[in-house]
Write an enzyme that holds these catalytic residues in place. Structure first.
Site, PDB file in Angstrom:
ATOM      1  N   GLN A  71       0.834  -1.191   0.000  1.00  8.00           N
ATOM      2  CA  GLN A  71       0.000   0.000   0.000  1.00  8.00           C
ATOM      3  C   GLN A  71       0.877   1.252   0.000  1.00  8.00           C
ATOM      4  O   GLN A  71       1.854   1.302  -0.744  1.00  8.00           O
ATOM      5  CB  GLN A  71      -0.966  -0.095   1.182  1.00  8.00           C
ATOM      6  CG  GLN A  71      -1.810  -1.375   1.093  1.00  8.00           C
ATOM      7  CD  GLN A  71      -2.868  -1.485   2.161  1.00  8.00           C
ATOM      8  OE1 GLN A  71      -3.606  -0.548   2.437  1.00  8.00           O
ATOM      9  NE2 GLN A  71      -2.955  -2.660   2.781  1.00  8.00           N
ATOM     10  N   CYS A 175       1.164   1.550   5.053  1.00  5.22           N
ATOM     11  CA  CYS A 175       0.804   0.167   4.699  1.00  5.22           C
ATOM     12  C   CYS A 175      -0.626  -0.172   5.092  1.00  5.22           C
ATOM     13  O   CYS A 175      -0.972  -1.333   5.304  1.00  5.22           O
ATOM     14  CB  CYS A 175       1.784  -0.828   5.328  1.00  5.22           C
ATOM     15  SG  CYS A 175       3.482  -0.592   4.772  1.00  5.22           S
TER      16      CYS A 175
END
Length: 218
Positions: A71, A175
């Site tokens: 991410q 993340c």
């Protein structure tokens, strides 16, 4: 295996282009594997699973599509970025085992500074329980991992927080995990330099990736 340590701050698009070129050369048998140690100027990168809502301050720093898994991640001065371009066909063609080996490399590097880094099920990266703060339930991330593999040659790798400005992480949900924080070796009270970390990374690399081709050694 080549090792490269870059001085100064390396532009992110230039680093991506360099990785692309080297990965192709490795796949073609025209260049050896490469471990590249560097720092970037402050920026955010979006992995293939990034959720736009996790970019909290889109105008704070440049944002780049990374092409790796994962991410949103922050990179910046004081963080050792490790780009590993390795041929898994010549080692072990198993991405899960490769990620496990990267985690082990980070854990062993941290151990050189008496820091206990730990894996967590369902949470990517390496985590440090904050017993030093008297908060046994709090865990902070000290190393992030994100990889991409093309024709069994790896891109990207890991980043380890040595002395970054931790306030820069506030522009994203790192993340995708909002329940925990981030830390660094300096934040933990350890007077560690980037050169110290580079020595530890080099010393522990062979322990994990040495002569054996098996990446999932326990």
């Amino acid at each position: 295996m080549d090792w490269r340590v870059s001085d100064g701050l390396i532009d992110y698009p230039a680093a991506l282009a360099e990785m692309e070129s080297r990965v192709q050369a490795i796949r073609d048998g025209a260049a050896p594997e490469l471990i590249w140690l560097l720092e970037h100027p402050p920026l955010y990168t979006a992995g293939t699973s990034a959720d736009a809502s996790d970019l909290l301050q889109p105008d704070r720093f440049p944002v780049y599509e990374a092409g790796r898994g994962g991410q949103y991640t922050y990179h910046g001065p004081g963080q050792r970025v490790v780009y590993a371009m390795m041929d898994l066909k010549a080692r072990e063609p198993d991405v899960r085992c490769y990620v496990h080996a990267l985690e082990e490399w980070a854990i062993r590097t941290l151990a050189r500074f008496n820091v206990t880094g730990e894996r967590r099920e369902g949470r990517v990266g390496i985590w440090v329980p904050r017993h030093d703060l008297g908060l046994p339930q709090r865990e902070d991330k000290i190393a992030a991992i994100g990889v991409r593999v093309r024709r069994w040659v790896t891109f990207h790798g890991l980043s380890l927080n040595v002395e970054p400005d931790l306030s820069h992480f506030a522009g994203i949900v790192p993340c995708g995990i909002s329940q925990h924080g981030v830390t660094s070796l300096i934040d933990l009270g350890l007077p560690v330099t980037m050169a110290d970390v580079d020595v530890a990374l080099r010393d522990t690399f062979d322990e994990v990736f040495g002569q054996s081709t098996k990446l999932c050694r326990r």
